[in-house]
Design a protein around this motif. Structure first.
Motif, mmCIF file in Angstrom:
data_model
loop_
_atom_site.group_PDB
_atom_site.id
_atom_site.type_symbol
_atom_site.label_atom_id
_atom_site.label_comp_id
_atom_site.label_asym_id
_atom_site.label_seq_id
_atom_site.Cartn_x
_atom_site.Cartn_y
_atom_site.Cartn_z
ATOM 1 N N ARG A 3 5.443 -14.563 4.220
ATOM 2 C CA ARG A 3 6.125 -13.866 3.826
ATOM 3 C C ARG A 3 5.210 -12.258 3.772
ATOM 4 O O ARG A 3 3.881 -12.971 2.684
ATOM 5 C CB ARG A 3 7.156 -13.431 2.882
ATOM 6 C CG ARG A 3 8.489 -14.539 3.259
ATOM 7 C CD ARG A 3 9.676 -14.438 2.796
ATOM 8 N NE ARG A 3 10.202 -12.662 2.379
ATOM 9 C CZ ARG A 3 10.765 -12.761 1.117
ATOM 10 N NH1 ARG A 3 11.384 -13.009 0.539
ATOM 11 N NH2 ARG A 3 11.202 -11.216 1.252
ATOM 12 N N LEU A 4 5.508 -11.273 3.593
ATOM 13 C CA LEU A 4 5.058 -10.058 2.585
ATOM 14 C C LEU A 4 5.332 -9.284 2.601
ATOM 15 O O LEU A 4 6.964 -8.890 3.350
ATOM 16 C CB LEU A 4 3.601 -9.544 3.710
ATOM 17 C CG LEU A 4 2.546 -10.695 4.984
ATOM 18 C CD1 LEU A 4 1.957 -9.499 5.674
ATOM 19 C CD2 LEU A 4 1.827 -11.151 4.200
ATOM 20 N N VAL A 5 5.774 -9.380 1.190
ATOM 21 C CA VAL A 5 6.959 -8.362 0.284
ATOM 22 C C VAL A 5 5.825 -7.332 -0.527
ATOM 23 O O VAL A 5 5.329 -7.504 -1.202
ATOM 24 C CB VAL A 5 6.982 -9.036 -0.590
ATOM 25 C CG1 VAL A 5 8.471 -8.330 -1.295
ATOM 26 C CG2 VAL A 5 8.387 -9.956 0.064
ATOM 27 N N GLU A 6 6.169 -5.554 0.113
ATOM 28 C CA GLU A 6 5.682 -4.710 -0.602
ATOM 29 C C GLU A 6 6.498 -4.174 -1.355
ATOM 30 O O GLU A 6 7.279 -4.488 -1.825
ATOM 31 C CB GLU A 6 5.574 -3.760 0.450
ATOM 32 C CG GLU A 6 4.747 -3.760 1.869
ATOM 33 C CD GLU A 6 5.721 -3.773 2.924
ATOM 34 O OE1 GLU A 6 5.070 -3.740 4.092
ATOM 35 O OE2 GLU A 6 7.097 -4.764 3.320
ATOM 36 N N SER A 7 5.646 -3.689 -2.333
ATOM 37 C CA SER A 7 6.483 -2.954 -3.200
ATOM 38 C C SER A 7 5.690 -1.759 -4.250
ATOM 39 O O SER A 7 4.324 -1.455 -3.842
ATOM 40 C CB SER A 7 6.573 -3.800 -4.891
ATOM 41 O OG SER A 7 5.487 -4.223 -5.401
ATOM 42 N N GLY A 8 7.017 -0.601 -4.546
ATOM 43 C CA GLY A 8 5.771 0.360 -5.426
ATOM 44 C C GLY A 8 6.098 1.785 -4.906
ATOM 45 O O GLY A 8 5.584 2.594 -4.947
ATOM 46 N N GLY A 9 6.478 1.566 -3.511
ATOM 47 C CA GLY A 9 7.211 2.478 -2.601
ATOM 48 C C GLY A 9 7.817 3.792 -3.735
ATOM 49 O O GLY A 9 8.569 3.475 -4.861
ATOM 50 N N GLY A 10 8.436 5.519 -3.152
ATOM 51 C CA GLY A 10 9.554 5.844 -4.430
ATOM 52 C C GLY A 10 9.357 7.528 -3.929
ATOM 53 O O GLY A 10 8.027 7.138 -2.835
ATOM 54 N N LEU A 11 9.292 8.473 -4.619
ATOM 55 C CA LEU A 11 9.303 10.035 -4.575
ATOM 56 C C LEU A 11 8.881 10.049 -5.580
ATOM 57 O O LEU A 11 8.649 10.357 -6.669
ATOM 58 C CB LEU A 11 10.722 10.146 -4.646
ATOM 59 C CG LEU A 11 10.995 11.586 -4.179
ATOM 60 C CD1 LEU A 11 10.601 12.288 -3.574
ATOM 61 C CD2 LEU A 11 12.393 12.360 -5.323
ATOM 62 N N VAL A 12 7.882 10.603 -4.980
ATOM 63 C CA VAL A 12 6.538 11.700 -5.682
ATOM 64 C C VAL A 12 5.984 12.945 -5.022
ATOM 65 O O VAL A 12 6.622 13.387 -4.448
ATOM 66 C CB VAL A 12 4.943 10.827 -5.863
ATOM 67 C CG1 VAL A 12 5.558 9.342 -6.024
ATOM 68 C CG2 VAL A 12 4.632 10.960 -4.768
ATOM 69 N N GLN A 13 5.843 13.815 -5.886
ATOM 70 C CA GLN A 13 5.250 15.294 -6.134
ATOM 71 C C GLN A 13 3.819 15.379 -5.048
ATOM 72 O O GLN A 13 3.106 14.642 -5.188
ATOM 73 C CB GLN A 13 5.885 16.056 -6.690
ATOM 74 C CG GLN A 13 6.795 16.625 -7.448
ATOM 75 C CD GLN A 13 7.075 17.503 -8.388
ATOM 76 O OE1 GLN A 13 5.935 17.306 -9.399
ATOM 77 N NE2 GLN A 13 8.246 17.646 -8.743
ATOM 78 N N THR A 14 3.776 16.213 -4.725
ATOM 79 C CA THR A 14 2.226 16.723 -4.179
ATOM 80 C C THR A 14 1.165 16.478 -4.981
ATOM 81 O O THR A 14 1.666 17.286 -6.475
ATOM 82 C CB THR A 14 2.018 18.074 -3.051
ATOM 83 O OG1 THR A 14 3.133 18.628 -2.295
ATOM 84 C CG2 THR A 14 0.502 18.386 -2.324
#
Length: 125
Positions: A3-14
């Motif tokens: 398994r490969l599990v990603e984390s850390g994504g989200g909504l940010v500004q330019t």
């Protein structure tokens, strides 16, 4: 089961920064290539970059100089540090790994044997 599990994504500004993590389990990838791809709505999958067993890195043209890939062999993990984010970086980011040792498929997505489920990164303008 691998398994490969990603984390850390989200909504940010330019202009913001974001760090993605990918934790692998089920086998060691210390002698294999790991990396990242991304896909935006309505667009083709794009090579972000990868890192090999000697910690050498390669990047796609659109992220070179802004993104940095690192890995931790002991943790069986790979990371994607994203700086100076732009709205065009908005996409689902996928962690990938190659199953063989000492083989580098570079930007050939179909050659990677393992894929995570992806994490969404959204950059607002």
């Amino acid at each position: 089961q691998v398994r490969l599990v990603e984390s850390g994504g989200g909504l940010v500004q330019t202009g913001d920064s974001l760090r993605l993590s990918c934790a692998a389990s089920g086998r060691s990838f210390s002698r294999s290539v790991m990396g990242w791809f991304r896909q935006a709505p309505g667009k083709e999958r794009e090579f972000v970059g990868n890192i090999n067993w000697e910690y050498d890195t390669a990047y796609g043209d659109s992220v070179r100089g802004r993104f940095t890939i690192t890995r931790d062999g002991a943790k069986n993990a790979v990371y994607l540090q994203m700086n100076s984010l732009k709205p065009e970086d908005t996409a689902v980011y996928y962690c990938v790994a190659h199953g063989a040792m000492y083989v580098n498929p570079y930007r050939l997505g179909d050659r990677y044997d393992y894929w995570g489920e992806g994490t969404q990164v959204t950059v607002s303008s």
